[in-house]
Every structure is written in structure tokens, then in C-alpha cells.
Write a protein that holds these residues in place. Sequence first.
Motif, PDB file in Angstrom:
ATOM      1  N   ALA A 101      46.570  43.128  38.089  1.00 27.00           N
ATOM      2  CA  ALA A 101      47.048  41.736  38.017  1.00 27.00           C
ATOM      3  C   ALA A 101      46.482  40.929  39.177  1.00 27.00           C
ATOM      4  O   ALA A 101      46.078  39.839  38.940  1.00 27.00           O
ATOM      5  CB  ALA A 101      48.625  41.576  37.815  1.00 27.00           C
ATOM      6  N   ILE A 102      46.587  41.482  40.369  1.00 27.94           N
ATOM      7  CA  ILE A 102      46.194  40.776  41.461  1.00 27.94           C
ATOM      8  C   ILE A 102      44.573  40.612  41.365  1.00 27.94           C
ATOM      9  O   ILE A 102      44.123  39.603  41.680  1.00 27.94           O
ATOM     10  CB  ILE A 102      46.551  41.518  42.797  1.00 27.94           C
ATOM     11  CG1 ILE A 102      48.003  41.618  42.867  1.00 27.94           C
ATOM     12  CG2 ILE A 102      45.940  40.829  44.094  1.00 27.94           C
ATOM     13  CD1 ILE A 102      48.817  40.273  42.900  1.00 27.94           C
ATOM     14  N   THR A 103      43.974  41.706  41.041  1.00 26.85           N
ATOM     15  CA  THR A 103      42.588  41.554  41.030  1.00 26.85           C
ATOM     16  C   THR A 103      42.180  40.415  39.855  1.00 26.85           C
ATOM     17  O   THR A 103      41.238  39.676  40.154  1.00 26.85           O
ATOM     18  CB  THR A 103      41.990  42.885  40.374  1.00 26.85           C
ATOM     19  OG1 THR A 103      42.308  43.822  41.412  1.00 26.85           O
ATOM     20  CG2 THR A 103      40.397  42.950  40.211  1.00 26.85           C
ATOM     21  N   SER A 104      42.780  40.354  38.702  1.00 23.13           N
ATOM     22  CA  SER A 104      42.594  39.364  37.773  1.00 23.13           C
ATOM     23  C   SER A 104      42.850  38.156  38.253  1.00 23.13           C
ATOM     24  O   SER A 104      41.899  37.116  37.992  1.00 23.13           O
ATOM     25  CB  SER A 104      43.201  39.507  36.459  1.00 23.13           C
ATOM     26  OG  SER A 104      42.773  40.701  35.902  1.00 23.13           O
ATOM     27  N   ALA A 105      44.106  37.744  38.826  1.00 22.21           N
ATOM     28  CA  ALA A 105      44.325  36.527  39.451  1.00 22.21           C
ATOM     29  C   ALA A 105      43.419  35.997  40.414  1.00 22.21           C
ATOM     30  O   ALA A 105      42.931  34.855  40.538  1.00 22.21           O
ATOM     31  CB  ALA A 105      45.839  36.612  40.269  1.00 22.21           C
ATOM     32  N   VAL A 106      42.756  36.911  41.342  1.00 19.71           N
ATOM     33  CA  VAL A 106      41.936  36.472  42.580  1.00 19.71           C
ATOM     34  C   VAL A 106      40.401  36.143  41.762  1.00 19.71           C
ATOM     35  O   VAL A 106      39.813  35.289  42.190  1.00 19.71           O
ATOM     36  CB  VAL A 106      41.746  37.751  43.425  1.00 19.71           C
ATOM     37  CG1 VAL A 106      40.592  37.539  44.084  1.00 19.71           C
ATOM     38  CG2 VAL A 106      42.984  37.837  44.361  1.00 19.71           C
ATOM     39  N   ARG A 107      40.311  36.706  40.670  1.00 17.50           N
ATOM     40  CA  ARG A 107      38.955  36.318  39.762  1.00 17.50           C
ATOM     41  C   ARG A 107      39.170  34.997  39.192  1.00 17.50           C
ATOM     42  O   ARG A 107      38.231  34.430  39.201  1.00 17.50           O
ATOM     43  CB  ARG A 107      38.669  37.547  38.716  1.00 17.50           C
ATOM     44  CG  ARG A 107      38.060  38.711  39.403  1.00 17.50           C
ATOM     45  CD  ARG A 107      37.636  39.675  38.213  1.00 17.50           C
ATOM     46  NE  ARG A 107      37.258  41.076  38.713  1.00 17.50           N
ATOM     47  CZ  ARG A 107      37.497  42.040  38.352  1.00 17.50           C
ATOM     48  NH1 ARG A 107      38.185  42.239  37.258  1.00 17.50           N
ATOM     49  NH2 ARG A 107      37.327  43.060  38.934  1.00 17.50           N
ATOM     50  N   LEU A 108      40.421  34.705  38.631  1.00 15.72           N
ATOM     51  CA  LEU A 108      40.768  33.543  38.007  1.00 15.72           C
ATOM     52  C   LEU A 108      40.462  32.355  39.112  1.00 15.72           C
ATOM     53  O   LEU A 108      40.487  31.117  38.780  1.00 15.72           O
ATOM     54  CB  LEU A 108      42.067  33.536  37.353  1.00 15.72           C
ATOM     55  CG  LEU A 108      42.149  34.344  36.238  1.00 15.72           C
ATOM     56  CD1 LEU A 108      43.497  34.446  35.492  1.00 15.72           C
ATOM     57  CD2 LEU A 108      41.017  33.739  34.844  1.00 15.72           C
ATOM     58  N   ALA A 109      40.897  32.687  40.304  1.00 12.28           N
ATOM     59  CA  ALA A 109      40.967  31.678  41.332  1.00 12.28           C
ATOM     60  C   ALA A 109      39.518  31.006  41.929  1.00 12.28           C
ATOM     61  O   ALA A 109      38.955  31.871  41.955  1.00 12.28           O
ATOM     62  CB  ALA A 109      41.872  32.011  42.464  1.00 12.28           C
ATOM     63  N   ARG A 110      39.337  30.044  41.641  1.00  8.75           N
ATOM     64  CA  ARG A 110      38.140  29.335  42.115  1.00  8.75           C
ATOM     65  C   ARG A 110      38.402  29.023  43.504  1.00  8.75           C
ATOM     66  O   ARG A 110      39.314  29.026  44.166  1.00  8.75           O
ATOM     67  CB  ARG A 110      37.746  28.076  41.345  1.00  8.75           C
ATOM     68  CG  ARG A 110      37.498  28.306  39.913  1.00  8.75           C
ATOM     69  CD  ARG A 110      37.163  27.226  39.237  1.00  8.75           C
ATOM     70  NE  ARG A 110      36.994  27.530  37.655  1.00  8.75           N
ATOM     71  CZ  ARG A 110      37.765  26.583  36.953  1.00  8.75           C
ATOM     72  NH1 ARG A 110      38.724  25.712  37.158  1.00  8.75           N
ATOM     73  NH2 ARG A 110      37.950  27.086  35.513  1.00  8.75           N
ATOM     74  N   PRO A 111      37.349  28.701  44.345  1.00  9.32           N
ATOM     75  CA  PRO A 111      37.192  28.140  45.707  1.00  9.32           C
ATOM     76  C   PRO A 111      38.246  26.886  45.726  1.00  9.32           C
ATOM     77  O   PRO A 111      37.981  26.276  44.981  1.00  9.32           O
ATOM     78  CB  PRO A 111      35.797  27.982  46.115  1.00  9.32           C
ATOM     79  CG  PRO A 111      34.963  28.899  45.267  1.00  9.32           C
ATOM     80  CD  PRO A 111      35.890  28.945  43.999  1.00  9.32           C
ATOM     81  N   GLY A 112      39.100  27.196  46.652  1.00  6.35           N
ATOM     82  CA  GLY A 112      39.852  26.032  47.141  1.00  6.35           C
ATOM     83  C   GLY A 112      41.276  26.108  46.141  1.00  6.35           C
ATOM     84  O   GLY A 112      42.154  25.176  46.575  1.00  6.35           O
ATOM     85  N   ARG A 113      41.359  27.383  45.407  1.00  2.58           N
ATOM     86  CA  ARG A 113      42.549  27.422  44.823  1.00  2.58           C
ATOM     87  C   ARG A 113      43.428  28.431  45.639  1.00  2.58           C
ATOM     88  O   ARG A 113      42.966  29.051  46.440  1.00  2.58           O
ATOM     89  CB  ARG A 113      42.270  27.819  43.307  1.00  2.58           C
ATOM     90  CG  ARG A 113      41.895  26.898  42.466  1.00  2.58           C
ATOM     91  CD  ARG A 113      41.675  27.732  40.940  1.00  2.58           C
ATOM     92  NE  ARG A 113      41.101  26.821  40.125  1.00  2.58           N
ATOM     93  CZ  ARG A 113      41.787  26.019  39.335  1.00  2.58           C
ATOM     94  NH1 ARG A 113      43.157  26.027  39.582  1.00  2.58           N
ATOM     95  NH2 ARG A 113      41.183  25.137  38.385  1.00  2.58           N
TER      96      ARG A 113
END
Length: 164
Positions: A101-113
Motif C-alpha cells: 500500500a505504501i509503495t503504491s501510494a508513493v507511486r501515485l504521488a506526484r512531485p509536490g504532493r
Amino acid sequence: MAVFVDYAHNPAALAATLRTLHRLWGAERCVAAVTLPGDRRDDLLAACAQIVADGVGRAVLYDDEDLRGREPGEVSALVEREMRARRPKLMSMREDGYREAITSAVRLARPGRSCWCSTSGSRRCCRCCPSWARCGAGTCRCRPGCHCRRCRRRARCRHPRETW
């Protein structure tokens, strides 16, 4: 990208956490990796899901390691159903565990998010309480002085230094 880890697990705590994130980064810039404790009533889980749906742009849901009397996938399915009922166009997905879940969330986050990780507290780091033991609720600095919050026994923390 900023990562914010919190133990919010009731509607008031989730709302307070989201208000903080919105002040810091803005409402639509938040990506969440969320789990909720299985020992809560369905109506409380639904209320929490609605608050998260209103507060984030994207969500990754997962079940905690300690299911607390629920079936595997039951809590995340309930939360996803309530989130989609509240906000049908919300991008959400389910993962099998905390790390995924953390890995997926970090992948979904763009720079500045910002990436908000909500944990229900069963991530353990000491040997004395297998069901619940998080050193100092996030204040651990991976030194021998860590202690289990449940039984107050001193224990050597097993977290790698770089995770804090």
C-alpha cells in the motif's frame, strides 16, 4: 513529496489529520494509504471512509496485519464501498499489505504532493507484545531505550535506523 504517518482511527482524528494536511499541502494534493481497525462498528468505519473520501485525491486501502475479528479483505472492502458511494470518481485501489500500500501510494504521488499513511497500530517493533507494540508512537529513534506502549517493557527496537 512529503510523507505523513499517523495513527488516526476514528472520524474526529481523521478529520483533524486531513485538516492539517490540507493546510500544509492542499486538499487535492493528498494521496492516502489507509487502513482502519477491524474491531470498530461498521457505521464508524463508514463514517471514517466518508471523511477520507472527502479529504484526499487518491487512496490506497489495505487490511491491517491484525484483523481484529474480521475476515481478510472485509474492512478494506467496506471502506472502499463507502468511499465510492460518497465520491464515485475518487481514484482508489486495494493492496494486500502495508508495504504494498505504501509503495503504491508513493507511486501515485506526484512531485509536490503529500502521501498520508494511516496505520491502525499493529505494526510491531518489539518482541514483548506480538499483537501491538509501536515504540513511542513514532518517537522511536532506534535506540535501546525504546519501550512497548502496551506493557511498558523495555525492548530493543528492530526498525532499521533509516526508516525514522
